[in-house]
Design an enzyme around this catalytic site. Structure first.
Site, PDB file in Angstrom:
ATOM      1  N   SER A 100       0.821  -1.224   0.000  1.00 25.51           N
ATOM      2  CA  SER A 100       0.000   0.000   0.000  1.00 25.51           C
ATOM      3  C   SER A 100       0.850   1.268   0.000  1.00 25.51           C
ATOM      4  O   SER A 100       0.425   2.304  -0.527  1.00 25.51           O
ATOM      5  CB  SER A 100      -0.921   0.002   1.220  1.00 25.51           C
ATOM      6  OG  SER A 100      -0.164  -0.137   2.416  1.00 25.51           O
ATOM      7  N   ASP A 123      -2.702   7.303  10.056  1.00 26.63           N
ATOM      8  CA  ASP A 123      -2.802   6.017  10.759  1.00 26.63           C
ATOM      9  C   ASP A 123      -1.474   5.533  11.349  1.00 26.63           C
ATOM     10  O   ASP A 123      -1.387   4.432  11.886  1.00 26.63           O
ATOM     11  CB  ASP A 123      -3.353   4.940   9.808  1.00 26.63           C
ATOM     12  CG  ASP A 123      -2.506   4.784   8.546  1.00 26.63           C
ATOM     13  OD1 ASP A 123      -1.406   5.384   8.488  1.00 26.63           O
ATOM     14  OD2 ASP A 123      -2.950   4.081   7.618  1.00 26.63           O
ATOM     15  N   HIS A 147       1.038   5.112   6.959  1.00 29.56           N
ATOM     16  CA  HIS A 147       1.129   5.722   5.630  1.00 29.56           C
ATOM     17  C   HIS A 147       1.528   7.198   5.730  1.00 29.56           C
ATOM     18  O   HIS A 147       1.055   7.914   6.619  1.00 29.56           O
ATOM     19  CB  HIS A 147      -0.204   5.580   4.893  1.00 29.56           C
ATOM     20  CG  HIS A 147      -0.595   4.153   4.656  1.00 29.56           C
ATOM     21  ND1 HIS A 147      -1.478   3.484   5.468  1.00 29.56           N
ATOM     22  CD2 HIS A 147      -0.191   3.259   3.706  1.00 29.56           C
ATOM     23  CE1 HIS A 147      -1.627   2.242   5.030  1.00 29.56           C
ATOM     24  NE2 HIS A 147      -0.844   2.083   3.959  1.00 29.56           N
TER      25      HIS A 147
END
Length: 756
Positions: free
Chosen positions: A52, A228, A231
C-alpha cells in the site's frame, strides 16, 4: 566531497527547508510541471510493484502527469493508468510481500520477448511483519526471498531504471492494534537486509539497483502527521514522487534549476577556443614578465664607483607596456573565468535551492542599511543627483537586489514589486545620465558611443562565450544597451539640439520636446504591437542577440515592463537642467532646493506619494495585473525618492561612501552574481562550504565582491586600449571587433548545426 554523483545524494540524503521544501544534499531539485513530465516520459512504461505504501507513491507519481487522477479502485489489486496523448503507461501491481509471486512477475520481464518496463519501482516488508507477527522466521524468509529476486532486478537494471524503496519508519503511538507488531526496530532490520543483499553480485558494475533510501529521512520528519501511523501524509508522498521524477528526467530534460543527476555539459567549440585564447594570454604574459625581469636585472641601477652617479634603467616603450597591460588583463580574466566555469558548469561545487523566509530577506537589509549610514561623508558638490549621490543610489539598490535574489524573495509579491521599482530606477538613471551628457556636452562622436558600449557589454560577451549562454540571458545589459542607443539616436538625429544651441533661441526647447513626444509615441506603439516589435528583433543577426529559447518573447516582455521609465528620466533631466539654467533652484551647501514653504509642501507630497506606492505594492494580489500598471506608476516612487533625497540641503550634502563604493561596481555585481554567488544561472545558491550556511555565504560573498571589483578594473584598463581616442586607430579596432563578432557568429552557426 565524495565525488560528483549527485544521483546518489538525491536518493539517499537531504533535509527540509521549512516544513515542505526538500533540499537534497549538494544539488537542486526541479519542480516538474505536467507538460514537462509528459515530454520526459513519452512512450515510456513505468511499473510500481509492492504494497500500500508503493501504491501511495504510484498515485503521487501519476498526478505529476495528470493532476485530475483520483485515488479510487481496488486497494488490494492491480491499478493501470495510461495517458494516450503521450503514450505513457504507469501500472501498479499489488504484491504486498517479497515472495515467490513477486519473483515470478519480475522473472517474466527478464525472459522471452516480453517488453521490459523502462522504470521499475519496488518495495515491501510491512505485510510480512504484520502477517507473521514480527517473527524472526519471517525476517529469515524475507532474506531468502530478496536474495532470489536480487539477481533478476540486477539483470533488469542493465536496460531499465530499477529502484528498491526502503521501508519508512512508523509512528508507533498511532498504529492500530492489528499493526502494533510493526515496530521501527523490525523495519530497520528488514531495510538492513535489503541493502546488504541488493547489488551484492554487481558491486563494480554500472547495472545496479538504485536504493531509494531518502524516503526514510522524509518520513522521519513527517510521519507524526500520518493519519494512521503507517502511511505517509500526502505532501511527503509528493516529495518522493518528485525525487523519482528528478532522478529519471533531469538527464533527459536538463532543466537549469535541476542540477541533481545532470552530467557535466561537454565543452563547445567556442568554449574550447576561449580556453586556448586565455591559456595563450597567460603564457604570453609570463614570457613578457620573465623578459622584463631579466632586462631589469641587467639594467639595474648601480652606483658608478668612480663618478658616484647612479645609472637609471632603460624605460620600456609604450607599445611594450600596452601589450603587457593587455596580456596582464587577459591573464587575470582567464583565471577569473576559470573560477566562473568551475562554479557553475563543472560538477565541482555543490548547489542548493533557494528558500524564502521574511527573516532571510529583511535582517540583511537592516544590517546593510546600518552599515551604509555608519559610513556617511560630505559630498564634493551639492547638485541634485551628483556623481556621489548616484553612485550611492546604485550601490544600495544593487545590494538590496542581491539580497532579494539569494533569499528567493521573488515568491513574496510585495517585495517583488518594490524590486521592480529598483530596476526601473536603474533605467531612469540611464535616461537621466545619458541625456544630461549629450545635452550639456553636445558630444555625439563615435568614441563616446564605443566607450559606453564596451563598458556595458565586455563582461557579458566574455560570459556568453565561456558559459555558453545567449546574450539575452543577461537581460539587463541588452536592456541598457538598447536604451542607450535609443537615447543617442533621438538626440543625434537631425536637428541636433543641445543646450548651447537652445540658449540662443527658446524655440529649440520646443523642438526637443517634439523629439521626446515622437519617442514616446514609438514606445507606446511598440509596447502594444508585439508583432512589430518581434519583426524588428527577429532579423539576423539581431535575432542571435535577442532570442531566448528560440524566440524574442522574453526580450519583448523585459523591454515592455519598464518601457516608459527611460523617457521619464530624459524628461526629468530636461526639466531639471532648464530650472538650473534659469537659477530657479538653490543648490548651495545646506540650502533647501526651493523656498522653505515650497520645499516643505513638496517634501510632504513626496513622502505621501512614496508611502502610497508602497501601500499599493504591498496589497498587490496578482503579479500579472501589477506588472501591467508598473510601467506607468513606478516613476511616482522614483521621483518621490529623488525629491526626498535632494530637497533638504543637509541631506543633499552628505552621502554613504559604503554604498557609493558598491555603486561603482554595480553592473559587475549584477552580472557576476549569475554564476559565482548564485548557481545554476541564478536558480540556486552556490555552496563552497557545505553544512555551514552562514559561513558559506560570507566566504562566497567575499570572493564574489573581490571578483566583481577586479573585473571592473580589467574592463577600465581594456577600454583604454580597445577604444582609443584617435579616430584612425579606433577605426582599425572597430574592424577587428567586427571580425571577432563575424567569427563568433560563424562558430555559433557551426555549433548549432552540430547540436541539431
Amino acid at each position: 566531497f565524495k565525488g560528483g554523483d549527485t544521483c546518489e545524494y538525491l536518493l539517499s540524503s537531504g533535509r527540509f527547508l521549512g516544513e515542505k521544501v526538500w533540499q537534497p544534499h549538494s544539488c537542486m531539485m526541479h519542480k516538474y510541471k505536467n507538460s514537462e513530465a509528459k515530454n520526459c516520459l513519452i512512450e515510456k512504461h513505468i511499473v510500481f510493484i509492492g504494497d500500500s505504501r508503493i501504491r501511495q507513491l504510484f498515485y503521487s507519481f501519476i498526478k505529476l502527469i495528470n493532476p485530475q487522477v483520483k485515488e479510487e479502485g481496488n486497494k488490494h489489486g492491480n491499478i493501470l493508468f495510461e495517458d494516450r496523448s503521450a503514450s505513457i503507461k504507469v501500472d501498479f501491481l499489488w504484491y504486498p510481500e517479497v515472495n515467490g509471486s513477486m519473483r515470478q512477475r519480475i522473472k517474466s520481464w527478464t525472459e522471452g520477448s516480453m517488453a521490459k518496463p523502462h522504470i521499475i519501482v519496488a518495495g515491501a516488508a510491512t505485510w510480512s511483519i504484520k502477517i507473521h507477527n514480527g517473527s524472526n522466521e519471517a525476517l529469515t524468509q524475507y532474506k531468502i526471498n530478496i536474495t532470489s529476486i536480487a539477481p533478476l532486478l540486477e539483470k533488469l537494471a542493465k536496460n531499465s531504471d530499477v529502484y528498491w524503496v526502503l521501508q519508512d519508519p512508523v509512528y508507533e503511538d498511532m498504529l492500530s492494534e492489528s499493526r502494533k507488531m510493526i515496530t521501527n526496530e523490525k523495519i530497520d532490520a528488514y531495510n538492513e537486509a535489503a541493502v546488504r543483499i541488493l547489488n551484492s553480485s554487481s558491486r563494480n558494475s554500472k547495472a545496479k539497483v538504485k536504493v531509494f533510501s531518502v524516503s526514510k529521512l522524509i518520513a522521519q520528519e513527517t510521519i507524526m502527521k500520518s493519519a494512521d501511523g503507517l502511511h505517509l501524509p500526502e505532501s511527503s508522498r509528493d516529495t518522493n514522487a518528485m525525487i523519482l521524477m528528478n532522478v529519471y528526467c533531469n538527464k533527459i530534460m536538463k532543466p537549469i534549476d535541476g542540477s541533481c543527476c545532470q552530467p557535466q555539459p561537454p565543452l563547445t567549440l567556442i568554449q574550447k577556443l576561449a580556453f586556448c585564447f586565455f591559456t595563450l594570454s597567460i603564457i604570453g604574459y609570463l614570457i613578457i614578465n620573465l623578459i622584463n625581469r631579466n632586462n631589469y636585472r641587467k639594467n639595474k641601477s648601480c652606483t658608478d664607483l668612480e663618478s658616484g652617479e647612479e645609472k637609471k634603467p632603460a624605460i620600456s616603450t609604450p607599445n611594450g607596456s600596452t601589450l603587457e597591460m593587455l596580456l596582464h588583463s587577459f591573464c587575470k580574466l582567464g583565471l577569473i573565468m576559470t573560477y566562473f566555469y568551475l562554479c557553475d558548469r563543472a560538477n565541482l561545487f555543490m548547489k542548493e535551492n533557494k528558500f524564502y523566509t521574511h527573516s532571510s530577506f529583511f535582517i540583511p537589509i537592516v544590517y546593510i542599511l546600518v552599515l551604509g549610514v555608519f559610513y556617511t561623508e560630505n559630498t564634493k558638490e551639492t547638485k541634485v543627483l551628483n556623481r556621489e549621490q548616484t553612485d550611492e543610489w546604485k550601490g544600495w539598490m544593487q545590494l538590496v537586489i542581491l539580497i532579494y535574489h539569494i533569499s528567493g524573495a521573488s515568491t513574496f509579491l510585495p517585495v517583488y514589486m518594490h524590486i521592480r521599482v529598483l530596476v526601473a530606477a536603474y533605467l531612469f538613471q540611464t535616461g537621466y545620465g545619458h541625456f544630461s551628457y549629450f545635452w550639456l556636452k553636445g558630444d555625439f562622436g563615435v568614441y563616446r558611443v564605443c566607450q559606453v558600449l564596451f563598458r556595458l557589454n565586455f563582461l557579458v560577451v566574455v560570459l556568453c562565450v565561456v558559459m555558453d549562454r545567449p546574450y539575452q540571458f543577461y537581460y539587463f545589459v541588452p536592456l541598457v544597451t538598447v536604451w542607450f542607443m535609443i537615447i543617442y539616436a533621438t538626440l543625434a538625429v537631425w536637428p541636433q539640439i543641445v543646450q548651447k544651441k537652445a540658449n540662443g533661441n527658446c524655440l529649440w526647447h520646443f523642438g526637443l520636446l517634439l523629439k521626446l513626444i515622437c519617442l514616446l509615441t514609438c514606445i507606446y506603439f511598440l509596447s502594444y504591437s508585439q508583432g512589430a516589435f518581434e519583426k524588428i528583433f527577429s532579423f539576423w543577426p539581431l535575432s542571435k542577440c535577442f532570442e531566448l529559447n528560440g524566440n524574442v518573447y522574453e526580450w519583448w516582455f523585459r523591454w515592455k515592463l519598464d518601457r516608459y521609465v527611460v523617457f521619464h528620466g530624459m524628461l526629468f533631466a530636461f526639466i531639471y537642467l532648464a530650472l538650473q539654467k534659469r537659477q530657479m533652484i538653490s543648490e548651495g551647501k545646506g540650502d533647501p532646493l526651493f523656498s522653505s514653504r515650497v520645499s516643505n509642501v513638496l517634501l510632504f507630497i513626496s513622502i505621501t506619494f512614496f508611502l502610497t506606492y508602497s501601500i499599493w505594492a504591498s496589497n498587490c494580489k496578482n503579479k500579472t495585473e501589477c506588472n501591467e500598471l508598473h510601467p506607468s506608476v513606478s516613476v511616482v516612487q522614483i521621483l518621490a525618492f529623488i525629491l526626498i533625497r535632494n530637497i533638504p540641503g543637509y541631506v543633499r550634502s552628505v552621502y554613504s561612501s559604503f554604498f557609493a563604493w558598491f555603486g561603482k561596481i554595480s553592473l559587475e555585481l549584477f552580472i557576476c552574481q549569475y554564476h559565482i554567488w548564485l548557481a545554476a544561472d541564478t536558480k540556486g545558491i552556490l555552496v563552497l562550504i557545505p553544512g555551514y550556511p552562514m559561513f558559506n555565504v560570507l566566504v562566497s560573498t567575499f570572493i564574489f565582491v573581490c571578483v566583481a571589483h577586479e573585473i571592473s578594473q580589467i574592463t577600465n584598463d581594456l577600454a583604454q586600449i580597445v577604444v582609443p581616442k584617435d579616430n584612425s586607430a579606433l577605426l582599425k579596432r572597430l574592424l577587428c571587433i567586427a571580425g571577432f563578432f563575424s567569427g563568433l557568429l560563424l562558430f555559433s552557426a557551426v555549433q548549432d548545426q552540430s547540436r541539431h
